[in-house]
Every structure is written in C-alpha cells, then in structure tokens.
Design an enzyme around this catalytic site. Structure first.
Site, PDB file in Angstrom:
ATOM      1  N   GLY A  56       0.790  -1.224   0.000  1.00  0.00           N
ATOM      2  CA  GLY A  56       0.000   0.000   0.000  1.00  0.00           C
ATOM      3  C   GLY A  56       0.824   1.277   0.000  1.00  0.00           C
ATOM      4  N   GLU A  94      -9.816  13.975   6.242  1.00  0.00           N
ATOM      5  CA  GLU A  94      -8.682  14.479   5.477  1.00  0.00           C
ATOM      6  C   GLU A  94      -9.203  15.485   4.452  1.00  0.00           C
ATOM      7  OE1 GLU A  94      -7.011  11.000   3.618  1.00  0.00           O
ATOM      8  OE2 GLU A  94      -6.497  12.054   1.798  1.00  0.00           O
ATOM      9  N   HIS A 102      -9.205   1.700   3.704  1.00  0.00           N
ATOM     10  CA  HIS A 102      -8.637   1.214   4.971  1.00  0.00           C
ATOM     11  C   HIS A 102      -9.326  -0.036   5.496  1.00  0.00           C
ATOM     12  CE1 HIS A 102      -7.760   5.793   5.890  1.00  0.00           C
ATOM     13  NE2 HIS A 102      -6.980   5.323   4.939  1.00  0.00           N
ATOM     14  N   ASN A 106      -5.929   7.549   9.614  1.00  0.00           N
ATOM     15  CA  ASN A 106      -5.317   6.727   8.570  1.00  0.00           C
ATOM     16  C   ASN A 106      -4.396   5.703   9.241  1.00  0.00           C
ATOM     17  OD1 ASN A 106      -5.691   9.631   8.034  1.00  0.00           O
ATOM     18  ND2 ASN A 106      -5.546   8.980   5.927  1.00  0.00           N
ATOM     19  N   PHE A 121      -1.652   3.391   8.530  1.00  0.00           N
ATOM     20  CA  PHE A 121      -0.379   2.678   8.371  1.00  0.00           C
ATOM     21  C   PHE A 121       0.627   2.909   9.491  1.00  0.00           C
ATOM     22  CE2 PHE A 121       1.109   6.078   5.189  1.00  0.00           C
ATOM     23  CZ  PHE A 121       2.174   6.534   5.934  1.00  0.00           C
TER      24      PHE A 121
HETATM   25  P1  FAD Z   1      -0.452  -3.913   2.406  1.00  0.00           P
HETATM   26  O1  FAD Z   1       0.299  -2.660   2.450  1.00  0.00           O
HETATM   27  O2  FAD Z   1      -1.740  -3.956   1.668  1.00  0.00           O
HETATM   28  O3  FAD Z   1       0.530  -5.030   1.810  1.00  0.00           O
HETATM   29  C1  FAD Z   1       0.125  -6.334   1.512  1.00  0.00           C
HETATM   30  C2  FAD Z   1       0.979  -6.870   0.373  1.00  0.00           C
HETATM   31  O4  FAD Z   1       0.735  -8.274   0.230  1.00  0.00           O
HETATM   32  C3  FAD Z   1       0.679  -6.252  -0.983  1.00  0.00           C
HETATM   33  O5  FAD Z   1       1.868  -5.795  -1.576  1.00  0.00           O
HETATM   34  C4  FAD Z   1       0.033  -7.386  -1.785  1.00  0.00           C
HETATM   35  O6  FAD Z   1       0.319  -7.323  -3.174  1.00  0.00           O
HETATM   36  C5  FAD Z   1       0.665  -8.616  -1.144  1.00  0.00           C
HETATM   37  N1  FAD Z   1      -0.164  -9.816  -1.265  1.00  0.00           N
HETATM   38  C6  FAD Z   1      -1.495  -9.943  -1.027  1.00  0.00           C
HETATM   39  N2  FAD Z   1      -1.904 -11.213  -1.219  1.00  0.00           N
HETATM   40  C7  FAD Z   1      -0.804 -11.909  -1.600  1.00  0.00           C
HETATM   41  C8  FAD Z   1      -0.592 -13.271  -1.960  1.00  0.00           C
HETATM   42  N3  FAD Z   1      -1.596 -14.179  -1.954  1.00  0.00           N
HETATM   43  N4  FAD Z   1       0.658 -13.659  -2.320  1.00  0.00           N
HETATM   44  C9  FAD Z   1       1.687 -12.773  -2.344  1.00  0.00           C
HETATM   45  N5  FAD Z   1       1.531 -11.452  -2.008  1.00  0.00           N
HETATM   46  C10 FAD Z   1       0.298 -11.036  -1.636  1.00  0.00           C
HETATM   47  N6  FAD Z   1      -3.034   4.791   5.021  1.00  0.00           N
HETATM   48  C11 FAD Z   1      -2.467   5.769   5.748  1.00  0.00           C
HETATM   49  O7  FAD Z   1      -2.112   5.576   6.909  1.00  0.00           O
HETATM   50  N7  FAD Z   1      -2.249   7.013   5.200  1.00  0.00           N
HETATM   51  C12 FAD Z   1      -2.648   7.315   3.925  1.00  0.00           C
HETATM   52  O8  FAD Z   1      -2.419   8.447   3.452  1.00  0.00           O
HETATM   53  C13 FAD Z   1      -3.284   6.291   3.154  1.00  0.00           C
HETATM   54  N8  FAD Z   1      -3.734   6.545   1.894  1.00  0.00           N
HETATM   55  C14 FAD Z   1      -4.226   5.509   1.146  1.00  0.00           C
HETATM   56  C15 FAD Z   1      -4.582   5.739  -0.187  1.00  0.00           C
HETATM   57  C16 FAD Z   1      -5.010   4.695  -0.984  1.00  0.00           C
HETATM   58  C17 FAD Z   1      -5.402   4.950  -2.410  1.00  0.00           C
HETATM   59  C18 FAD Z   1      -5.089   3.374  -0.452  1.00  0.00           C
HETATM   60  C19 FAD Z   1      -5.532   2.207  -1.295  1.00  0.00           C
HETATM   61  C20 FAD Z   1      -4.741   3.141   0.867  1.00  0.00           C
HETATM   62  C21 FAD Z   1      -4.319   4.192   1.678  1.00  0.00           C
HETATM   63  N9  FAD Z   1      -3.949   3.978   2.997  1.00  0.00           N
HETATM   64  C22 FAD Z   1      -3.423   5.007   3.738  1.00  0.00           C
HETATM   65  C23 FAD Z   1      -4.050   2.638   3.628  1.00  0.00           C
HETATM   66  C24 FAD Z   1      -2.700   1.921   3.750  1.00  0.00           C
HETATM   67  O9  FAD Z   1      -2.004   1.951   2.532  1.00  0.00           O
HETATM   68  C25 FAD Z   1      -2.962   0.469   4.194  1.00  0.00           C
HETATM   69  O10 FAD Z   1      -3.665   0.491   5.412  1.00  0.00           O
HETATM   70  C26 FAD Z   1      -1.671  -0.314   4.374  1.00  0.00           C
HETATM   71  O11 FAD Z   1      -0.946  -0.380   3.175  1.00  0.00           O
HETATM   72  C27 FAD Z   1      -1.959  -1.726   4.870  1.00  0.00           C
HETATM   73  O12 FAD Z   1      -0.732  -2.325   5.227  1.00  0.00           O
HETATM   74  P2  FAD Z   1      -0.585  -3.890   5.352  1.00  0.00           P
HETATM   75  O13 FAD Z   1       0.775  -4.190   5.851  1.00  0.00           O
HETATM   76  O14 FAD Z   1      -1.753  -4.412   6.109  1.00  0.00           O
HETATM   77  O15 FAD Z   1      -0.767  -4.479   3.862  1.00  0.00           O
END
Ligand code: FAD
Length: 490
Positions: free
Chosen positions: A100, A347, A430, A468, A470
């Site tokens: 993300g 935001e 989110h 937010n 992350f």
């Molecule tokens: P993720 O960051 O989603 O990472 C999971 C990874 O696992 C991904 O790369 C995916 O491709 C991989 N994956 C999934 N399934 C598989 C599989 N079966 N095999 C191999 N790989 C796999 N949050 C904020 O705090 N501030 C912000 O400004 C903000 N803006 C955002 C804007 C947008 C457009 C979006 C979509 C989200 C935003 N967020 C923001 C939310 C934030 O990005 C997420 O909450 C965060 O990335 C989640 O982290 P995570 O570690 O749970 O998983």
C-alpha cells in the site's frame, strides 16, 4: 512444480511484511518475502500520473479503477492499484514491492491515545506512545511541511481554502505529517528537481519524493543481505505439513498475470502479511480447501475504518475556487473526534484534475460501532463480506452533518458531480480487522491454535483506529515482531 524448503517465509511486502523482514534479518535470520506484485524499482518501469494513466494504473485491468473519472483505457499489466468489489463496498489496495505504500497518500497519523486504548485495552498504551510509535515514525521517515511553504505554495490553495472554510463552519483543523519528503517538494516547486507530488502522481505511484517502504524498511532489510524478495510470486494456498510446517502453493507470473512457474514451498515459520483482504482470503480459502484449522474469530471484527468519501461542488462563493493545481499529498485534517454526537476525522483531500473544478474532496474516518464479517464463498471461490447500510449509518449521519454545516457557512452543494447523491459510502481505502489482536491471535500476533503461523498486518486492528492506519500497523508490527523474535527464535 518446483519444490523448495525455506525456513522463514513472509507473504506480502506491505507495512507488516517490511517491518518483520527487517527485524528478523537484523537478528540474524534469513527471510524470504513472496510478493504477488511487481518490484517496480528493479523493473525500471515508471509510475504514471492520475490524468494520464499508464502501466502502473491498474492491477491486470483494461480500464482504470480510481474512485472516480475512470474514462481511461489501460493495457493489462501488473499495475500498482487493485480494487475488490463487494456489495455495498469497494476496497482499494496497493500491489507491488512496498504494498500500500506505493499508492497511498503517505499520511502518517498518530491515533488518539484514548481511542488507541479503547481499541486495544490489553496493550500498554504508554509503551506504544513512548516506544513503538516514535520508532515507526523514525523508520518511515515521517516529516511535516513548513508552514511558510504551505502558505505560499499555489498547489496548496485547496488545503488553505479547506481549512478556512472548516474554521468558518466552527471545526478544528490539524496539520498532518507525511512520509513524502517536503524538502523535496519545495525543490519541486522551484523547479530544481523532477516533479512528482506537484505533477499529479500518487495513487498510481510516485516516481520521486515519497518515502515508500522500498526506500525505508525494505531497503534497510535488503542491505542486511539476509532478505530475499521474490516479486510476481502469488501464494495460492496454505496447507499444514508434518512437524508443524506449512506448505505453500505458489505461482510465479509474468507482468500480464500469466503463470510462468508453479512452486511448492515448505516453511517452518510463516508470516502472513498480505494485507487485511489478502490475509483473510488466504486463511479462509485454505481452511475451505485444505482443512487448515482456524479459530472461530478469523473473519470477525472486520471494518472499513469508518471510511466515507464526500465532497462539495461550487466551492467558490467565498474562496474563488480551490486552485488549478493541487499537490497530491494531503497536509490538513478536520478533527471533530471529541464531538460525542458527531465524532469524525476528515482528510482535506486534493483533486488534481489540472483545472479548477471548484470542488472540495474529503475522506472522512468515523468510528465503526457495528463491525462486519468476512467469509469464504465456495461458489465464487473468493471471500465475501457481511456489510450493509447499517454498518455505515453513523458515518452517513456524520457526513450529512458535516456537509450541511460547511455549506451553510461557506456556500456550495453536496458533490453530486463526484458521487451518486454526493456521498461515496462505498469507498474504502482502509480495510481493517478479521484476524484481530488478542482474539484471533494472541497478544503478539500468533494465530491461536496454529503453531508457527503469525499474522502481522492491518487485519490485527479490529475494524477501526480513528485515523489513517499505516502508522499504527507499523507500530503494531514492531511490537509483535520484537516479542516473536525474543520468544520464538532461539
Ligand atoms: P499492504 O500494504 O496492503 O501489503 C500487503 C501486500 O501483500 C501487498 O503488496 C500485496 O500485493 C501482497 N499480497 C497480497 N496477497 C498476496 C498473496 N496471496 N501472495 C503474495 N503477495 C500477496 N493509510 C495511511 O495511513 N495514510 C494514507 O495516506 C493512506 N492513503 C491511502 C490511499 C489509498 C489509495 C489506499 C488504497 C490506501 C491508503 N492507505 C493510507 C491505507 C494503507 O495503505 C494500508 O492500510 C496499508 O498499506 C496496509 O498495510 P498492510 O501491511 O496491512 O498491507
């Protein structure tokens, strides 16, 4: 099918996966990350701006999938932005090495201390605010914009107008820190360096300026020499092997999403960091197909973090519009969280259309009093959500209150041009929960009832965190992996 034995496997390279990889490697352990998305840096491919979407715009689609103005065709490619559609809600996610962090707005917001304590009553709040949050901020390279710069930068007129209007309507605003390097942005403004945030780049990736995970945690992790990242590797299912091992069925694809190799990986310790939706799909599908035993909490306590997008059209009566150029990086928030009747954080979002559309966009974050749940649908062979209008009732009530108050004080109408009825109740950036800390897992992220299987990502947070997410995901990951390393790795 190739057979491989690997000691420690991490699925996913988002926040949870990146933190786990770095800390495991630093304590001397070899780690393999399997990531279904592309390693953009290695590929040499460029990210594309919102108004001219290229390869990075969409995950294996021929049309763009942004929240609005999807008038563009794209070539099928393993792009950075993915969207899963369910009834009543659409969920956006990042794909690629960095998860993300590649597509998000970089807002690094500390949750309210009281609310964090309410959401996680069993965690030591003081310790988190003294230790894990500051550590996460340092490693993610969080910084804040210079007030003088914001005041004078024409690309932040939308924010200035947004703050002035909020104040006029009686709301309080706060400055929001970010992982985008604001010193770089100042140089962009003066045309000293190539532009990114000031060139409409964000949701399909930033070519410069943003300290996404590939520039911070993952970079450091790779410098240890102990972390091996395999991109375009998608884990299809998990099965339990003998001696508490896990057997992963993995496909390697090309950038068209076509399978080029199949692998069977047996690992001793498995870290599920595939993001809330990815982790839940893997768990629930593997339970259905491979009889992977799960506890009954898996799939419960899911929420959209109260995401509710809304906006106002014809924002010009008092302000003269929101400006032609918008920086893609948000810096302002409206903080109404302490209002007992209408608690929300919003935001002040940019709308980088390259013209003055006199429209204000808001991504509201509300409490989620009623949680949803996630289950596997054996017919579609995908996960499904129990999520209805009831789950967003409070958010809708807050949005009505907010927009009415803003329009009364400043003029403008509900943003009918952006959304049906002016409200994007179904837009979710989110997704959180479904494998919540202390319920589906123990207090350190160990999945209850499953030895050597750890959950470290957004699914640990029970559907809401009030801002937010992350920064919170990163801090939780630091805390979990610290304990897992000291207690489970000898
Ligand atoms: P993720 O960051 O989603 O990472 C999971 C990874 O696992 C991904 O790369 C995916 O491709 C991989 N994956 C999934 N399934 C598989 C599989 N079966 N095999 C191999 N790989 C796999 N949050 C904020 O705090 N501030 C912000 O400004 C903000 N803006 C955002 C804007 C947008 C457009 C979006 C979509 C989200 C935003 N967020 C923001 C939310 C934030 O990005 C997420 O909450 C965060 O990335 C989640 O982290 P995570 O570690 O749970 O998983």
């Amino acid at each position: 099918t190739e057979n491989l034995e690997i000691e420690n496997v991490i699925i996913g390279s988002g926040y949870g996966g990146a933190v786990a990889a770095l800390r495991l490697a630093e304590s001397g352990h070899e780690v393999t990350i399997l990531e279904m998305g592309l390693n953009w840096e290695k590929s040499g491919e460029k990210f594309s701006p919102m108004i001219s979407p290229g390869k990075s715009a969409a995950w294996l689609r021929t049309k763009t999938i942004a929240p609005f103005f999807n008038i563009f065709n794209t070539k099928k490619y393993t792009g950075t932005l993915d969207r899963w559609d369910f009834s009543n809600i659409k969920i956006w996610m990042g794909r690629g090495v960095g998860g993300g962090s590649l597509v998000n707005g970089g807002m690094a917001v500390l949750p309210k201390k009281d609310y964090f304590g309410e959401v996680f009553p069993e965690l030591n709040t003081e310790e988190f605010y003294k230790k894990y949050f500051p550590l996460a901020e340092k490693e993610l390279e969080v910084n804040s914009a210079d007030e003088n710069f914001l005041e004078n930068c024409s690309f932040y007129k939308f924010n200035k107008v947004g703050e002035q209007e909020a104040h006029k309507a009686g709301f309080k605003t706060v400055r929001v820190p970010n992982v985008y390097d604001f010193k770089y942005m100042e140089d962009e403004y003066e045309n000293k360096v190539p532009r990114s945030a000031l060139a409409g780049e964000v949701i399909y990736g930033n070519n410069y300026g943003k300290k996404s995970l590939d520039k911070t945690y993952l970079k450091k992790a790779q410098e240890t020499g102990k972390v091996h990242i395999h991109d375009l590797h998608k884990v299809e299912s998990i099965a339990k092997g003998s001696d508490n091992t896990y057997i992963l069925e993995v496909i390697q694809t090309n950038t068209l999403g076509e399978t080029v190799a199949k692998k069977k990986i047996v690992c001793k310790k498995l870290f599920l960091c595939a993001g809330t939706m990815g982790t839940l799909e893997l768990l629930l599908k593997s339970s259905n197909d491979n009889k992977l035993t799960l506890n009954s909490e898996v799939g419960q306590n899911w929420g959209n973090n109260g995401n509710f997008m809304t906006g106002r059209n014809f924002v010009k009566t008092f302000s003269g519009g929101t400006g032609v150029n918008h920086s893609t990086i948000p810096v302002g928030g409206i903080d109404n969280w302490d209002d007992k009747e209408h608690p929300f954080f919003s935001e002040i979002a940019p709308l980088p259309m390259g013209m003055d559309v006199a429209t204000s966009l808001y991504l509201m974050i509300n409490p989620v009093p009623q949680k949803g749940s996630v289950f596997f649908n054996p017919v579609s062979r995908k996960i499904d959500l129990k999520w209805s209008a009831d789950n967003v009732a409070l958010a809708r009530k807050n949005a009505e209150y907010f927009i009415k108050k803003m329009n009364k004080a400043n003029g403008g109408t509900r943003a009918h041009l952006l959304f049906n009825n002016g409200f994007g109740a179904d837009i979710c950036y989110h997704p959180l929960g479904g494998a919540t800390l202390g319920k589906a897992t123990d207090m350190k992220g160990r999945l209850r009832g499953s030895e050597n299987l750890y959950i470290i990502d957004g699914s640990l947070i029970p559907g809401t965190i009030g801002v937010n997410p992350f920064l919170t995901i990163t801090a939780l990951a630091e805390y979990c992996i610290e304990h897992i390393i000291s207690e489970d790795f000898s």
